[in-house]
Design a protein around this motif. Structure first.
Motif, PDB file in Angstrom:
ATOM      1  N   TYR A 106      -1.156   3.562 -12.749  1.00 33.04           N
ATOM      2  CA  TYR A 106      -2.101   3.947 -11.732  1.00 33.04           C
ATOM      3  C   TYR A 106      -1.911   5.510 -11.482  1.00 33.04           C
ATOM      4  O   TYR A 106      -1.071   5.941 -11.060  1.00 33.04           O
ATOM      5  CB  TYR A 106      -2.205   3.299 -10.444  1.00 33.04           C
ATOM      6  N   GLU A 107      -3.128   6.426 -11.729  1.00 34.45           N
ATOM      7  CA  GLU A 107      -2.878   7.588 -11.480  1.00 34.45           C
ATOM      8  C   GLU A 107      -3.153   7.905  -9.766  1.00 34.45           C
ATOM      9  O   GLU A 107      -4.140   7.376  -9.283  1.00 34.45           O
ATOM     10  CB  GLU A 107      -3.874   8.570 -12.145  1.00 34.45           C
ATOM     11  N   ASN A 108      -2.378   8.722  -9.235  1.00 31.28           N
ATOM     12  CA  ASN A 108      -2.372   8.757  -7.805  1.00 31.28           C
ATOM     13  C   ASN A 108      -2.501   7.758  -6.994  1.00 31.28           C
ATOM     14  O   ASN A 108      -3.435   7.419  -5.954  1.00 31.28           O
ATOM     15  CB  ASN A 108      -3.744   9.692  -7.591  1.00 31.28           C
ATOM     16  N   LEU A 109      -1.447   6.923  -7.053  1.00 29.59           N
ATOM     17  CA  LEU A 109      -1.387   5.732  -6.344  1.00 29.59           C
ATOM     18  C   LEU A 109      -0.951   6.131  -4.899  1.00 29.59           C
ATOM     19  O   LEU A 109      -0.028   6.992  -4.814  1.00 29.59           O
ATOM     20  CB  LEU A 109      -0.363   4.623  -6.978  1.00 29.59           C
ATOM     21  N   GLU A 110      -1.584   5.504  -4.052  1.00 37.71           N
ATOM     22  CA  GLU A 110      -1.196   5.808  -2.663  1.00 37.71           C
ATOM     23  C   GLU A 110       0.202   5.197  -2.345  1.00 37.71           C
ATOM     24  O   GLU A 110       0.745   4.288  -2.908  1.00 37.71           O
ATOM     25  CB  GLU A 110      -2.162   5.001  -1.826  1.00 37.71           C
ATOM     26  N   ASP A 111       0.969   6.154  -1.447  1.00 37.76           N
ATOM     27  CA  ASP A 111       2.129   5.806  -0.925  1.00 37.76           C
ATOM     28  C   ASP A 111       2.454   4.509  -0.634  1.00 37.76           C
ATOM     29  O   ASP A 111       3.488   3.642  -0.520  1.00 37.76           O
ATOM     30  CB  ASP A 111       2.553   6.874   0.072  1.00 37.76           C
ATOM     31  N   LYS A 112       1.417   3.875   0.016  1.00 39.04           N
ATOM     32  CA  LYS A 112       1.866   2.462   0.734  1.00 39.04           C
ATOM     33  C   LYS A 112       2.179   1.422  -0.341  1.00 39.04           C
ATOM     34  O   LYS A 112       2.872   0.553  -0.212  1.00 39.04           O
ATOM     35  CB  LYS A 112       0.346   1.953   1.262  1.00 39.04           C
ATOM     36  N   TRP A 113       1.929   1.695  -1.398  1.00 44.73           N
ATOM     37  CA  TRP A 113       1.873   0.807  -2.474  1.00 44.73           C
ATOM     38  C   TRP A 113       3.319   0.822  -3.291  1.00 44.73           C
ATOM     39  O   TRP A 113       3.587   0.053  -4.035  1.00 44.73           O
ATOM     40  CB  TRP A 113       0.846   0.866  -3.797  1.00 44.73           C
ATOM     41  N   TYR A 114       3.920   1.760  -2.778  1.00 41.57           N
ATOM     42  CA  TYR A 114       5.319   1.928  -3.135  1.00 41.57           C
ATOM     43  C   TYR A 114       6.524   1.366  -1.999  1.00 41.57           C
ATOM     44  O   TYR A 114       7.594   1.433  -2.397  1.00 41.57           O
ATOM     45  CB  TYR A 114       5.828   3.397  -3.399  1.00 41.57           C
ATOM     46  N   GLN A 115       5.819   0.989  -1.197  1.00 42.89           N
ATOM     47  CA  GLN A 115       6.686   0.365  -0.013  1.00 42.89           C
ATOM     48  C   GLN A 115       6.438  -1.058   0.075  1.00 42.89           C
ATOM     49  O   GLN A 115       5.435  -1.620  -0.111  1.00 42.89           O
ATOM     50  CB  GLN A 115       6.357   1.138   1.267  1.00 42.89           C
TER      51      GLN A 115
END
Length: 198
Positions: A106-115
């Motif tokens: 996903y390009e430009n995945l929001e930070d919340k999805w990495y947590q």
């Protein structure tokens, strides 16, 4: 001459394959799912790029208009897992194992999805839902392990929802990585499904 030598040196690094970004020679980052650029949405109908029935992947996840389908995703996971004869933990582990690869699609995945675990949960639910929809569609809604009056996975659901769901599945911002589907098929059907066999 000093200015031109800097860019020449940079291109030479790409040619050698040591551009410093870890990517193979001549390749771009591993993104394959993108948002539609805002200027294109502005030139057309912005709603044409939004799912109307179901969100798949992170870009439209949590949209209040699409939340009613979330409970059906949980039921799809339960049916797929039960039919496989494997524990749910196996499916979660499979998605966790490829989490970074999935995020990178996903390009430009929001930070919340990495947590936390929200990304794994979403991928598992969305992937199982899509596989169960494909199965129901293939069987014209006559899926033996769902109730005959199931609101989604039945002849009734097929008649009233499949058109909208099929339209949502092909939207550029509403895609799932093929790797996810490959791994879930392998877990659910004990089948070594390879993308290159398509």
């Amino acid at each position: 001459m000093a200015m031109s030598s800097r860019w020449v040196a940079e291109i030479e690094r790409y040619i050698r394959g040591d551009a410093g970004d870890g990517s193979p020679r001549g390749s771009m980052p591993g993104h394959s799912i993108y948002r539609v650029p805002q200027y294109i949405k502005n030139m057309t109908n912005p709603d044409a790029y939004r799912p109307q029935v179901v969100s798949l992947g992170p870009f439209h996840h949590g949209d209040p208009a699409l939340m009613p389908m979330e409970k059906h995703k949980c039921r799809a996971v339960a049916h797929l897992v039960n039919r496989s004869g494997r524990p749910l933990d196996d499916f979660v582990a499979i998605v966790e194992e490829i989490k970074l690869q999935l995020q990178d699609t996903y390009e430009n995945l929001e930070d919340k999805w990495y947590q936390g675990t929200d990304f794994v949960e979403m991928m598992l639910k969305d992937g199982c839902f899509l596989l169960e929809m494909a199965r129901a569609f293939e069987q014209n809604g006559r899926v033996e392990d769902y109730e005959p009056d199931d609101p989604v996975f039945s002849e009734h659901g097929c008649l009233y929802l499949f058109g909208g769901i099929k339209s949502d599945v092909i939207l550029m911002e509403n895609q799932l990585p093929l790797l996810l589907l490959q791994k879930l098929i392998g877990a659910a059907y004990n089948h070594d499904f390879q993308l290159d066999s398509l």
